[in-house]
Design an enzyme around this catalytic site. Structure first.
Site, PDB file in Angstrom:
ATOM      1  N   THR A 176       4.128 -53.238  25.590  1.00  0.00           N
ATOM      2  CA  THR A 176       3.493 -54.353  25.111  1.00  0.00           C
ATOM      3  C   THR A 176       3.943 -55.074  24.063  1.00  0.00           C
ATOM      4  OG1 THR A 176       1.134 -53.321  25.945  1.00  0.00           O
ATOM      5  CG2 THR A 176       0.943 -54.925  24.387  1.00  0.00           C
ATOM      6  N   VAL A 205      -6.460 -53.331  35.225  1.00  0.00           N
ATOM      7  CA  VAL A 205      -6.402 -54.234  34.125  1.00  0.00           C
ATOM      8  C   VAL A 205      -6.530 -53.083  33.038  1.00  0.00           C
ATOM      9  CG1 VAL A 205      -7.638 -55.754  32.812  1.00  0.00           C
ATOM     10  CG2 VAL A 205      -7.576 -56.096  35.215  1.00  0.00           C
ATOM     11  N   GLY A 206      -5.663 -53.492  31.946  1.00  0.00           N
ATOM     12  CA  GLY A 206      -5.694 -52.789  30.630  1.00  0.00           C
ATOM     13  C   GLY A 206      -6.752 -53.117  29.562  1.00  0.00           C
ATOM     14  N   ASP A 207      -6.267 -52.791  28.305  1.00  0.00           N
ATOM     15  CA  ASP A 207      -6.893 -52.970  27.089  1.00  0.00           C
ATOM     16  C   ASP A 207      -6.495 -54.518  26.418  1.00  0.00           C
ATOM     17  OD1 ASP A 207      -4.535 -51.714  26.849  1.00  0.00           O
ATOM     18  OD2 ASP A 207      -4.802 -52.010  24.570  1.00  0.00           O
ATOM     19  N   THR A 227      -1.066 -51.233  21.309  1.00  0.00           N
ATOM     20  CA  THR A 227      -0.237 -50.405  22.456  1.00  0.00           C
ATOM     21  C   THR A 227      -0.394 -49.092  22.726  1.00  0.00           C
ATOM     22  OG1 THR A 227       2.168 -50.371  22.979  1.00  0.00           O
ATOM     23  CG2 THR A 227       1.528 -50.526  20.706  1.00  0.00           C
ATOM     24  N   GLY A 230      -4.132 -48.080  27.873  1.00  0.00           N
ATOM     25  CA  GLY A 230      -5.325 -49.182  27.671  1.00  0.00           C
ATOM     26  C   GLY A 230      -6.510 -48.511  28.167  1.00  0.00           C
TER      27      GLY A 230
HETATM   28  N1  ASP Z   1      -1.939 -51.196  26.344  1.00  0.00           N
HETATM   29  C1  ASP Z   1      -1.074 -51.397  27.677  1.00  0.00           C
HETATM   30  C2  ASP Z   1      -1.977 -51.054  28.762  1.00  0.00           C
HETATM   31  O1  ASP Z   1      -2.465 -50.495  29.045  1.00  0.00           O
HETATM   32  C3  ASP Z   1       0.099 -50.672  27.788  1.00  0.00           C
HETATM   33  C4  ASP Z   1       0.986 -50.463  26.389  1.00  0.00           C
HETATM   34  O2  ASP Z   1       0.641 -51.049  25.304  1.00  0.00           O
HETATM   35  O3  ASP Z   1       1.919 -49.712  26.431  1.00  0.00           O
HETATM   36  O4  ASP Z   1      -1.974 -51.994  29.727  1.00  0.00           O
END
Ligand code: ASP
Length: 312
Positions: A176, A205-207, A227, A230
């Site tokens: 990310t 969908v992530g965080d 990061t 999520g």
């Molecule tokens: N947070 C991101 C997600 O879950 C992935 C990451 O940060 O590595 O989409």
């Protein structure tokens, strides 16, 4: 109070043994270019919002980070992009999720915040909003790189062998980009943009675009960009929990971030990689992570520009 910019390019770092001098140079140059773009704005008394957006755009354009060009492949062998931006002065925010053709999701997230009375646009609607507001749309192939395609193949082989949990590296799994800033007026802002994780299901969908999970900013406390996996950050309402600990319990930024990354998340059944960058209203920066490293950097009125990847 010290004007400050801090960035991350994800805690999904390449294992040290796989990092070549050429790649390391590329990562460091991209981090530096991102900080320079944001700092030019902050140092000229520009806004934290403009600075975090500019810093994230540079990383979206770089092939080495999992955001924009160079995003990971999902299970449909395509790319779906998530991004969010938040203004700590007004608590206004804008976000996109599962966008498929928006070249720079963070620019469009900013437009969602400023030009619509909504907060989050998804999928086709996100791309349509981008187009209607004059932003560049690109074919899916624009986001694809050979490196990420190879990672998808490797990840699928590990999954087929039932070994992804044990053997997949953080770099194979996810990444990310994000930025947080404090400007000369005392305003905080946060921005995050991502392709999610390798081989993620279509529509996941992530965080990052969820305000309070992967992205949060409030002048009363701090700005955070996270990061890591999520799903766990959403459950923990991670970024907001850091702000809430500061607001209601009077914890320092450092103590609050440390509690989330090194304790709270570790108490879940999940033991995956996690990290974040955060800045408080005095300009204090913290960049905790629980992985081998995190692509990261900072610059402030009192600290020269610096970038780092592993512990040092
Ligand atoms: N947070 C991101 C997600 O879950 C992935 C990451 O940060 O590595 O989409």
């Amino acid at each position: 109070m010290t004007i400050t910019l801090a960035i991350h390019g994800g805690c999904g770092v390449l294992p040290r043994a796989q990092m070549t001098p050429e790649l390391e140079r590329e990562f460091r140059q991209s981090l530096r270019a991102s900080l320079e773009a944001g700092w030019k704005i902050l140092n000229a008394k520009g806004s934290a919002l403009d600075a975090v957006e500019a810093a994230v755009v540079v990383m979206e354009e770089s092939w080495v980070f999992n955001a924009g060009h160079g995003a990971v492949f999902n299970a449909g062998e395509g790319h779906e992009l998530d991004a969010a931006i938040m203004d700590g002065e007004t608590l206004a925010a804008g976000a996109l999720c599962a966008a498929r053709h928006t070249r720079n999701p963070i620019k469009v997230a900013r437009a969602v915040m400023e030009k619509s009375d909504c907060l989050l646009f998804a999928g086709e609607g996100a791309d349509a909003f981008a187009q209607a507001n004059g932003f560049e749309l690109v074919p899916q192939s624009y986001f694809s790189t050979d490196w990420r395609r190879k990672t998808l193949t490797e990840m699928r082989a590990l999954m087929a062998a039932g070994e992804a949990g044990k053997r997949a590296s953080e770099a194979q799994k996810h990444g990310t980009v994000g930025a947080v800033a404090l400007d000369a007026k005392g305003n905080l802002a946060a921005a995050t943009s991502t392709g999610g994780f390798t081989n993620k299901p279509v529509g996941r969908v992530g965080d990052s675009p969820i305000i309070g999970a992967g992205t949060y900013a409030d002048n009363a406390t701090c700005a955070v960009s996270a990061t890591g996996r999520g799903e766990y950050f959403i459950r923990k309402v991670l970024a907001y929990d850091i702000a809430a600990r500061m607001k209601y319990r009077g914890e320092s930024l450092d103590a609050a971030c440390d509690a989330l990354i090194h304790k709270e998340l570790m108490e879940t059944t999940w033991r995956g990689g996690a990290g974040l960058v955060a800045v408080d209203r005095a300009g204090t920066v913290v960049m905790p992570y629980n992985t081998e490293g995190m692509y990261r950097g900072m610059v402030s009125a009192s600290t020269p520009l610096q970038v780092a990847i592993y512990d040092n």
